[in-house]
Design a protein around this motif. Sequence first.
Motif, PDB file in Angstrom:
ATOM      1  N   VAL A 153      42.327  35.787  50.223  1.00 20.90           N
ATOM      2  CA  VAL A 153      43.236  35.905  51.183  1.00 20.90           C
ATOM      3  C   VAL A 153      44.278  35.483  50.458  1.00 20.90           C
ATOM      4  O   VAL A 153      45.332  35.989  50.912  1.00 20.90           O
ATOM      5  CB  VAL A 153      42.975  34.239  52.228  1.00 20.90           C
ATOM      6  CG1 VAL A 153      44.359  34.234  53.058  1.00 20.90           C
ATOM      7  CG2 VAL A 153      41.783  34.073  53.278  1.00 20.90           C
ATOM      8  N   LYS A 154      44.654  34.691  49.069  1.00 21.99           N
ATOM      9  CA  LYS A 154      45.119  34.223  48.431  1.00 21.99           C
ATOM     10  C   LYS A 154      46.421  35.623  47.765  1.00 21.99           C
ATOM     11  O   LYS A 154      47.371  36.096  48.007  1.00 21.99           O
ATOM     12  CB  LYS A 154      44.742  33.779  46.895  1.00 21.99           C
ATOM     13  CG  LYS A 154      46.378  33.266  46.587  1.00 21.99           C
ATOM     14  CD  LYS A 154      46.079  32.554  44.936  1.00 21.99           C
ATOM     15  CE  LYS A 154      47.265  32.298  44.566  1.00 21.99           C
ATOM     16  NZ  LYS A 154      46.797  32.394  42.525  1.00 21.99           N
ATOM     17  N   VAL A 155      44.678  36.893  46.876  1.00 18.04           N
ATOM     18  CA  VAL A 155      45.587  37.594  46.622  1.00 18.04           C
ATOM     19  C   VAL A 155      46.060  38.496  47.894  1.00 18.04           C
ATOM     20  O   VAL A 155      47.344  38.968  48.003  1.00 18.04           O
ATOM     21  CB  VAL A 155      44.544  38.616  46.481  1.00 18.04           C
ATOM     22  CG1 VAL A 155      44.938  40.485  45.750  1.00 18.04           C
ATOM     23  CG2 VAL A 155      44.155  37.826  44.957  1.00 18.04           C
ATOM     24  N   VAL A 156      45.597  38.917  49.309  1.00 17.09           N
ATOM     25  CA  VAL A 156      46.127  39.337  50.216  1.00 17.09           C
ATOM     26  C   VAL A 156      47.545  39.191  50.944  1.00 17.09           C
ATOM     27  O   VAL A 156      48.261  39.726  51.466  1.00 17.09           O
ATOM     28  CB  VAL A 156      45.061  40.198  51.146  1.00 17.09           C
ATOM     29  CG1 VAL A 156      46.067  40.513  52.779  1.00 17.09           C
ATOM     30  CG2 VAL A 156      43.584  40.404  50.677  1.00 17.09           C
ATOM     31  N   THR A 157      47.338  37.852  50.581  1.00 21.81           N
ATOM     32  CA  THR A 157      48.879  36.933  51.476  1.00 21.81           C
ATOM     33  C   THR A 157      50.166  36.960  50.181  1.00 21.81           C
ATOM     34  O   THR A 157      50.657  37.857  50.884  1.00 21.81           O
ATOM     35  CB  THR A 157      48.325  35.338  51.155  1.00 21.81           C
ATOM     36  OG1 THR A 157      47.388  35.453  51.951  1.00 21.81           O
ATOM     37  CG2 THR A 157      49.902  35.274  51.706  1.00 21.81           C
ATOM     38  N   GLU A 158      49.238  37.793  48.871  1.00 18.89           N
ATOM     39  CA  GLU A 158      50.773  37.686  47.661  1.00 18.89           C
ATOM     40  C   GLU A 158      51.405  39.423  48.051  1.00 18.89           C
ATOM     41  O   GLU A 158      52.380  39.150  47.298  1.00 18.89           O
ATOM     42  CB  GLU A 158      50.043  37.505  46.132  1.00 18.89           C
ATOM     43  CG  GLU A 158      50.372  35.766  45.770  1.00 18.89           C
ATOM     44  CD  GLU A 158      49.101  35.574  45.052  1.00 18.89           C
ATOM     45  OE1 GLU A 158      48.749  36.244  43.816  1.00 18.89           O
ATOM     46  OE2 GLU A 158      49.518  34.227  44.752  1.00 18.89           O
ATOM     47  N   GLY A 159      50.456  40.030  48.828  1.00 21.21           N
ATOM     48  CA  GLY A 159      50.705  41.019  48.584  1.00 21.21           C
ATOM     49  C   GLY A 159      50.531  42.218  47.599  1.00 21.21           C
ATOM     50  O   GLY A 159      49.828  42.022  46.626  1.00 21.21           O
ATOM     51  N   VAL A 160      49.302  43.084  48.403  1.00 26.47           N
ATOM     52  CA  VAL A 160      48.405  44.167  47.589  1.00 26.47           C
ATOM     53  C   VAL A 160      48.554  45.905  48.942  1.00 26.47           C
ATOM     54  O   VAL A 160      48.999  45.461  49.283  1.00 26.47           O
ATOM     55  CB  VAL A 160      47.027  43.602  47.849  1.00 26.47           C
ATOM     56  CG1 VAL A 160      46.346  43.818  48.884  1.00 26.47           C
ATOM     57  CG2 VAL A 160      46.537  44.563  47.104  1.00 26.47           C
ATOM     58  N   ASP A 161      48.497  46.463  48.271  1.00 23.56           N
ATOM     59  CA  ASP A 161      48.900  47.626  48.445  1.00 23.56           C
ATOM     60  C   ASP A 161      47.758  48.451  49.518  1.00 23.56           C
ATOM     61  O   ASP A 161      47.836  49.502  49.993  1.00 23.56           O
ATOM     62  CB  ASP A 161      49.044  48.868  47.207  1.00 23.56           C
ATOM     63  CG  ASP A 161      50.513  48.298  46.722  1.00 23.56           C
ATOM     64  OD1 ASP A 161      51.439  48.626  47.583  1.00 23.56           O
ATOM     65  OD2 ASP A 161      50.735  48.430  45.790  1.00 23.56           O
ATOM     66  N   ILE A 162      46.231  48.518  48.551  1.00 22.83           N
ATOM     67  CA  ILE A 162      45.352  48.965  48.837  1.00 22.83           C
ATOM     68  C   ILE A 162      43.792  47.658  49.219  1.00 22.83           C
ATOM     69  O   ILE A 162      44.022  46.418  48.402  1.00 22.83           O
ATOM     70  CB  ILE A 162      44.503  50.062  47.494  1.00 22.83           C
ATOM     71  CG1 ILE A 162      45.685  51.303  47.159  1.00 22.83           C
ATOM     72  CG2 ILE A 162      43.144  50.602  48.594  1.00 22.83           C
ATOM     73  CD1 ILE A 162      44.714  51.890  46.889  1.00 22.83           C
ATOM     74  N   VAL A 163      43.603  47.770  50.698  1.00 17.05           N
ATOM     75  CA  VAL A 163      42.365  46.563  50.739  1.00 17.05           C
ATOM     76  C   VAL A 163      41.195  47.324  50.584  1.00 17.05           C
ATOM     77  O   VAL A 163      40.759  48.539  51.799  1.00 17.05           O
ATOM     78  CB  VAL A 163      43.119  46.028  51.599  1.00 17.05           C
ATOM     79  CG1 VAL A 163      40.809  45.107  52.588  1.00 17.05           C
ATOM     80  CG2 VAL A 163      44.046  45.248  51.352  1.00 17.05           C
ATOM     81  N   ILE A 164      39.757  47.506  49.949  1.00 17.34           N
ATOM     82  CA  ILE A 164      38.808  47.824  49.811  1.00 17.34           C
ATOM     83  C   ILE A 164      37.907  46.511  50.897  1.00 17.34           C
ATOM     84  O   ILE A 164      37.810  45.495  49.947  1.00 17.34           O
ATOM     85  CB  ILE A 164      38.396  47.909  48.446  1.00 17.34           C
ATOM     86  CG1 ILE A 164      38.637  48.814  48.244  1.00 17.34           C
ATOM     87  CG2 ILE A 164      36.517  48.384  49.459  1.00 17.34           C
ATOM     88  CD1 ILE A 164      39.758  49.101  47.028  1.00 17.34           C
ATOM     89  N   ALA A 165      36.924  46.955  51.572  1.00 19.68           N
ATOM     90  CA  ALA A 165      36.703  45.630  52.699  1.00 19.68           C
ATOM     91  C   ALA A 165      35.679  46.211  52.977  1.00 19.68           C
ATOM     92  O   ALA A 165      34.580  47.335  53.152  1.00 19.68           O
ATOM     93  CB  ALA A 165      36.593  45.392  53.803  1.00 19.68           C
ATOM     94  N   THR A 166      34.072  45.206  53.343  1.00 21.04           N
ATOM     95  CA  THR A 166      33.215  45.494  54.092  1.00 21.04           C
ATOM     96  C   THR A 166      32.508  44.665  54.962  1.00 21.04           C
ATOM     97  O   THR A 166      32.692  43.428  54.516  1.00 21.04           O
ATOM     98  CB  THR A 166      32.197  45.692  52.398  1.00 21.04           C
ATOM     99  OG1 THR A 166      31.007  46.359  53.260  1.00 21.04           O
ATOM    100  CG2 THR A 166      31.660  45.074  51.680  1.00 21.04           C
ATOM    101  N   GLY A 167      32.027  44.030  55.951  1.00 16.68           N
ATOM    102  CA  GLY A 167      31.175  43.481  56.741  1.00 16.68           C
ATOM    103  C   GLY A 167      30.695  43.705  56.189  1.00 16.68           C
ATOM    104  O   GLY A 167      29.947  41.979  56.939  1.00 16.68           O
ATOM    105  N   THR A 168      29.340  42.978  55.167  1.00 17.63           N
ATOM    106  CA  THR A 168      27.852  42.990  54.994  1.00 17.63           C
ATOM    107  C   THR A 168      28.721  42.352  53.482  1.00 17.63           C
ATOM    108  O   THR A 168      29.376  42.187  52.845  1.00 17.63           O
ATOM    109  CB  THR A 168      26.828  43.898  54.635  1.00 17.63           C
ATOM    110  OG1 THR A 168      27.585  45.061  53.308  1.00 17.63           O
ATOM    111  CG2 THR A 168      26.987  45.100  55.702  1.00 17.63           C
ATOM    112  N   THR A 169      27.242  41.193  53.544  1.00 17.28           N
ATOM    113  CA  THR A 169      27.298  39.912  51.695  1.00 17.28           C
ATOM    114  C   THR A 169      25.920  40.644  51.429  1.00 17.28           C
ATOM    115  O   THR A 169      25.431  40.131  50.615  1.00 17.28           O
ATOM    116  CB  THR A 169      26.802  39.119  53.034  1.00 17.28           C
ATOM    117  OG1 THR A 169      25.651  38.789  54.175  1.00 17.28           O
ATOM    118  CG2 THR A 169      27.587  38.282  53.501  1.00 17.28           C
ATOM    119  N   GLU A 170      25.755  41.634  52.114  1.00 12.49           N
ATOM    120  CA  GLU A 170      24.349  42.568  50.827  1.00 12.49           C
ATOM    121  C   GLU A 170      24.896  43.480  49.763  1.00 12.49           C
ATOM    122  O   GLU A 170      25.433  44.100  49.815  1.00 12.49           O
ATOM    123  CB  GLU A 170      23.259  43.259  51.796  1.00 12.49           C
ATOM    124  CG  GLU A 170      22.925  42.639  52.905  1.00 12.49           C
ATOM    125  CD  GLU A 170      21.716  43.111  54.075  1.00 12.49           C
ATOM    126  OE1 GLU A 170      21.264  44.078  53.310  1.00 12.49           O
ATOM    127  OE2 GLU A 170      21.807  42.280  55.345  1.00 12.49           O
TER     128      GLU A 170
END
Length: 170
Positions: A153-170
């Motif tokens: 959350v801190k990294v996104v709040t401070e500003g980032v251009d590309i977010v790579i995400a997944t909804g899984t924990t596996e």
Amino acid sequence: MNEEEVRRFSEENNNIVVDRTFKTENSLPIPKPCPKFIHAFHNYPEILDEIAKVGFEKPSPIQAQAWPVLLSGEDLIGIAQTGTGKTLAFLLPAMVHIDGQPGRREDRGGPAVLIMAPTRELALQIDKEIKKYQYKGITSVCLYGGGNRREQVKVVTEGVDIVIATGTTE
């Protein structure tokens, strides 16, 4: 490339098939492949420098066909085997897109690119690939379940251009 060169390129590259999903009588022709990096990125010398740093000699078939489509602003669904360069096929045009947006990145109010991956392993692999390329200060973060949520959350709040995400924990 003329039509014969495009046909030969397809044959020499596992009979690569390129078509429009929703073809109409007004559909534009599919952009021709670019068999050399300079063909796709002649307007972006910094990207050519980054490619040279990694030591690639020529684009893979998916890259050669994807870059002219994506750089023209069109959407693309690319299907290719593991290890054929799909990540770089969409990553470099995404970086060009980010840099081409109006205004300062700090004033845009959030990331410009969201990459969704089906697994944490693939999300981390994509993030590792992104971090190999230093283009105009573009930054990325990988968000996944089971990671340090506060730090993410801190990294996104401070500003980032590309977010790579997944909804899984596996």
